[in-house]
Design a protein around this motif. Structure first.
Motif, mmCIF file in Angstrom:
data_model
loop_
_atom_site.group_PDB
_atom_site.id
_atom_site.type_symbol
_atom_site.label_atom_id
_atom_site.label_comp_id
_atom_site.label_asym_id
_atom_site.label_seq_id
_atom_site.Cartn_x
_atom_site.Cartn_y
_atom_site.Cartn_z
ATOM 1 N N LYS A 29 23.269 -30.378 9.477
ATOM 2 C CA LYS A 29 24.184 -30.315 8.333
ATOM 3 C C LYS A 29 23.921 -29.105 7.458
ATOM 4 O O LYS A 29 22.864 -28.476 7.523
ATOM 5 C CB LYS A 29 24.013 -31.569 7.475
ATOM 6 N N GLU A 30 24.910 -28.780 6.642
ATOM 7 C CA GLU A 30 24.735 -27.879 5.512
ATOM 8 C C GLU A 30 25.429 -28.537 4.328
ATOM 9 O O GLU A 30 26.397 -29.293 4.498
ATOM 10 C CB GLU A 30 25.344 -26.495 5.783
ATOM 11 N N ILE A 31 24.924 -28.278 3.138
ATOM 12 C CA ILE A 31 25.487 -28.887 1.938
ATOM 13 C C ILE A 31 25.962 -27.778 1.003
ATOM 14 O O ILE A 31 25.188 -26.895 0.634
ATOM 15 C CB ILE A 31 24.450 -29.772 1.217
ATOM 16 N N LEU A 32 27.229 -27.824 0.651
ATOM 17 C CA LEU A 32 27.814 -26.837 -0.243
ATOM 18 C C LEU A 32 28.338 -27.535 -1.493
ATOM 19 O O LEU A 32 29.207 -28.401 -1.403
ATOM 20 C CB LEU A 32 28.964 -26.093 0.444
ATOM 21 N N VAL A 33 27.816 -27.167 -2.635
ATOM 22 C CA VAL A 33 28.317 -27.684 -3.907
ATOM 23 C C VAL A 33 29.294 -26.654 -4.458
ATOM 24 O O VAL A 33 28.947 -25.487 -4.639
ATOM 25 C CB VAL A 33 27.160 -27.933 -4.898
ATOM 26 N N ILE A 34 30.513 -27.091 -4.715
ATOM 27 C CA ILE A 34 31.569 -26.182 -5.180
ATOM 28 C C ILE A 34 31.880 -26.487 -6.644
ATOM 29 O O ILE A 34 32.473 -27.529 -6.957
ATOM 30 C CB ILE A 34 32.846 -26.319 -4.325
ATOM 31 N N ASP A 35 31.487 -25.580 -7.509
ATOM 32 C CA ASP A 35 31.625 -25.815 -8.946
ATOM 33 C C ASP A 35 32.914 -25.222 -9.496
ATOM 34 O O ASP A 35 33.266 -24.079 -9.212
ATOM 35 C CB ASP A 35 30.435 -25.220 -9.691
ATOM 36 N N GLY A 36 33.610 -26.032 -10.312
ATOM 37 C CA GLY A 36 34.881 -25.614 -10.886
ATOM 38 C C GLY A 36 34.777 -25.152 -12.333
ATOM 39 O O GLY A 36 35.763 -25.184 -13.066
ATOM 40 N N GLY A 37 33.576 -24.690 -12.736
ATOM 41 C CA GLY A 37 33.405 -24.182 -14.103
ATOM 42 C C GLY A 37 32.655 -25.131 -15.009
ATOM 43 O O GLY A 37 33.012 -25.273 -16.190
ATOM 44 N N SER A 38 31.624 -25.757 -14.517
ATOM 45 C CA SER A 38 30.842 -26.704 -15.320
ATOM 46 C C SER A 38 30.222 -26.018 -16.540
ATOM 47 O O SER A 38 29.776 -24.870 -16.464
ATOM 48 C CB SER A 38 29.725 -27.338 -14.479
ATOM 49 N N THR A 39 30.183 -26.748 -17.639
ATOM 50 C CA THR A 39 29.589 -26.224 -18.869
ATOM 51 C C THR A 39 28.276 -26.941 -19.201
ATOM 52 O O THR A 39 27.666 -26.663 -20.229
ATOM 53 C CB THR A 39 30.575 -26.370 -20.051
ATOM 54 N N ASP A 40 27.865 -27.854 -18.340
ATOM 55 C CA ASP A 40 26.589 -28.558 -18.538
ATOM 56 C C ASP A 40 25.555 -27.976 -17.558
ATOM 57 O O ASP A 40 25.665 -26.825 -17.129
ATOM 58 C CB ASP A 40 26.768 -30.069 -18.374
ATOM 59 N N LYS A 41 24.572 -28.751 -17.154
ATOM 60 C CA LYS A 41 23.495 -28.257 -16.298
ATOM 61 C C LYS A 41 23.738 -28.491 -14.805
ATOM 62 O O LYS A 41 22.833 -28.319 -13.990
ATOM 63 C CB LYS A 41 22.181 -28.933 -16.699
ATOM 64 N N THR A 42 24.965 -28.847 -14.452
ATOM 65 C CA THR A 42 25.270 -29.154 -13.048
ATOM 66 C C THR A 42 24.839 -28.032 -12.105
ATOM 67 O O THR A 42 24.148 -28.266 -11.109
ATOM 68 C CB THR A 42 26.773 -29.423 -12.864
ATOM 69 N N VAL A 43 25.248 -26.820 -12.393
ATOM 70 C CA VAL A 43 24.980 -25.683 -11.499
ATOM 71 C C VAL A 43 23.490 -25.384 -11.400
ATOM 72 O O VAL A 43 22.949 -25.229 -10.301
ATOM 73 C CB VAL A 43 25.749 -24.432 -11.969
ATOM 74 N N SER A 44 22.812 -25.312 -12.526
ATOM 75 C CA SER A 44 21.381 -24.984 -12.505
ATOM 76 C C SER A 44 20.578 -26.051 -11.772
ATOM 77 O O SER A 44 19.614 -25.751 -11.067
ATOM 78 C CB SER A 44 20.856 -24.803 -13.932
ATOM 79 N N LEU A 45 20.960 -27.304 -11.917
ATOM 80 C CA LEU A 45 20.275 -28.385 -11.216
ATOM 81 C C LEU A 45 20.536 -28.316 -9.708
ATOM 82 O O LEU A 45 19.609 -28.422 -8.905
ATOM 83 C CB LEU A 45 20.741 -29.740 -11.760
ATOM 84 N N ALA A 46 21.800 -28.145 -9.340
ATOM 85 C CA ALA A 46 22.169 -28.121 -7.922
ATOM 86 C C ALA A 46 21.537 -26.941 -7.192
ATOM 87 O O ALA A 46 21.120 -27.057 -6.031
ATOM 88 C CB ALA A 46 23.683 -28.081 -7.776
ATOM 89 N N LYS A 47 21.424 -25.794 -7.861
ATOM 90 C CA LYS A 47 20.877 -24.589 -7.241
ATOM 91 C C LYS A 47 19.420 -24.732 -6.832
ATOM 92 O O LYS A 47 18.936 -23.976 -5.991
ATOM 93 C CB LYS A 47 21.029 -23.393 -8.187
ATOM 94 N N THR A 48 18.730 -25.685 -7.410
ATOM 95 C CA THR A 48 17.331 -25.891 -7.036
ATOM 96 C C THR A 48 17.200 -26.518 -5.657
ATOM 97 O O THR A 48 16.111 -26.513 -5.073
ATOM 98 C CB THR A 48 16.615 -26.793 -8.070
ATOM 99 N N LEU A 49 18.306 -27.046 -5.140
ATOM 100 C CA LEU A 49 18.256 -27.771 -3.874
ATOM 101 C C LEU A 49 19.186 -27.224 -2.791
ATOM 102 O O LEU A 49 18.829 -27.243 -1.606
ATOM 103 C CB LEU A 49 18.583 -29.250 -4.111
ATOM 104 N N VAL A 50 20.382 -26.772 -3.170
ATOM 105 C CA VAL A 50 21.377 -26.357 -2.173
ATOM 106 C C VAL A 50 22.156 -25.128 -2.662
ATOM 107 O O VAL A 50 21.974 -24.665 -3.788
ATOM 108 C CB VAL A 50 22.387 -27.493 -1.874
ATOM 109 N N LYS A 51 23.042 -24.658 -1.814
ATOM 110 C CA LYS A 51 23.881 -23.519 -2.153
ATOM 111 C C LYS A 51 25.025 -23.969 -3.066
ATOM 112 O O LYS A 51 25.678 -24.979 -2.801
ATOM 113 C CB LYS A 51 24.467 -22.889 -0.884
ATOM 114 N N VAL A 52 25.270 -23.216 -4.121
ATOM 115 C CA VAL A 52 26.358 -23.507 -5.050
ATOM 116 C C VAL A 52 27.349 -22.353 -5.009
ATOM 117 O O VAL A 52 26.968 -21.180 -5.080
ATOM 118 C CB VAL A 52 25.841 -23.694 -6.492
ATOM 119 N N ILE A 53 28.620 -22.684 -4.886
ATOM 120 C CA ILE A 53 29.681 -21.683 -4.819
ATOM 121 C C ILE A 53 30.643 -21.905 -5.977
ATOM 122 O O ILE A 53 31.061 -23.038 -6.241
ATOM 123 C CB ILE A 53 30.448 -21.780 -3.485
#
Length: 224
Positions: A29-53
């Motif tokens: 598998k690969e896991i891709l988190v696709i962010d639509g402009g979060s203003t909270d800590k979603t992106v910084s948290l997700a980046k510690t584990l998987v690729k964020v686009i």
């Protein structure tokens, strides 16, 4: 390989739990988190584990962005508040190997014991099993080549999963898996369970009657 695509927007409360759950699944598998402009800590948290686009805001746009960046031959779209069965990847691969082009999982609500919510889950699964109409919280999966053949999810602000199901079942067999996927009842409890259920039925009827997705989206936002 299965590409797991998770569209997110301000999901800092659930994203780590969801990613951890997905990382524990058996299978390539690969896991891709696709962010639509979060203003909270979603992106910084997700980046510690998987690729964020990064992507323009909108679930269909985010999922299509994920699909374009996916390396797998199977795409699996998962909501950020989902609870996944550990054999999900194996069950997806088994289903595809039997000639199905995709499908979805049997839905249940993990954070409520409300009888009417159980009814909603049952009817959702019946819709998937017999009508081959899958909504996003059922964890839609699809062969990438089939996804591309219908140009992905329609670029509309709402009802994208409904329209997608109508198109995709015309080109191949879809299956509802017995394997379960848990989802939160938060949108129902926030707006009132019965009121939200009636609103969703109304939206489907209006969409089938030809009301534009933009008008439906406005209606949905105003009521919610």
């Amino acid at each position: 390989m299965i590409s797991i695509i998770v569209p997110v927007l301000n999901e800092e409360k659930t994203i780590i739990k969801t990613i951890t759950n997905l990382l524990s699944l058996k299978g390539e598998k690969e896991i891709l988190v696709i962010d639509g402009g979060s203003t909270d800590k979603t992106v910084s948290l997700a980046k510690t584990l998987v690729k964020v686009i990064e992507s323009p805001k909108g679930r269909s746009l985010q999922m299509n962005t994920g699909a374009k960046n996916a390396k797998g031959n199977i795409l699996w779209f998962v909501h950020s508040d989902s609870i996944i069965d550990k054999k999900s990847l194996l069950n997806i691969e088994k289903t595809i190997s039997k000639g199905y082009i995709g499908g979805g999982f049997s839905l249940y609500f993990y954070d409520t014991k409300n009888i009417f919510m159980k009814f909603i889950a049952i009817t959702s699964n019946l819709r998937g099993a017999f009508g081959k109409i899958f909504f996003g919280d059922q964890g839609i999966f699809i062969k990438k080549e089939s996804f591309i053949s219908i140009d992905g999810f329609p670029k509309i602000p709402i009802m994208e999963d409904f329209e997608f199901s109508l198109k995709i079942k015309k080109i191949g067999k879809m299956k509802l898996l017995k394997s379960k996927i848990g989802t939160s009842s938060r949108r129902f409890t926030k707006g009132g369970i019965f009121k939200t259920f009636l609103l969703m039925q109304k939206m489907k009827l209006l969409y089938l009657a030809g009301v534009s997705p933009d008008k439906l989206n406005k209606m949905y936002r105003e009521v919610r």
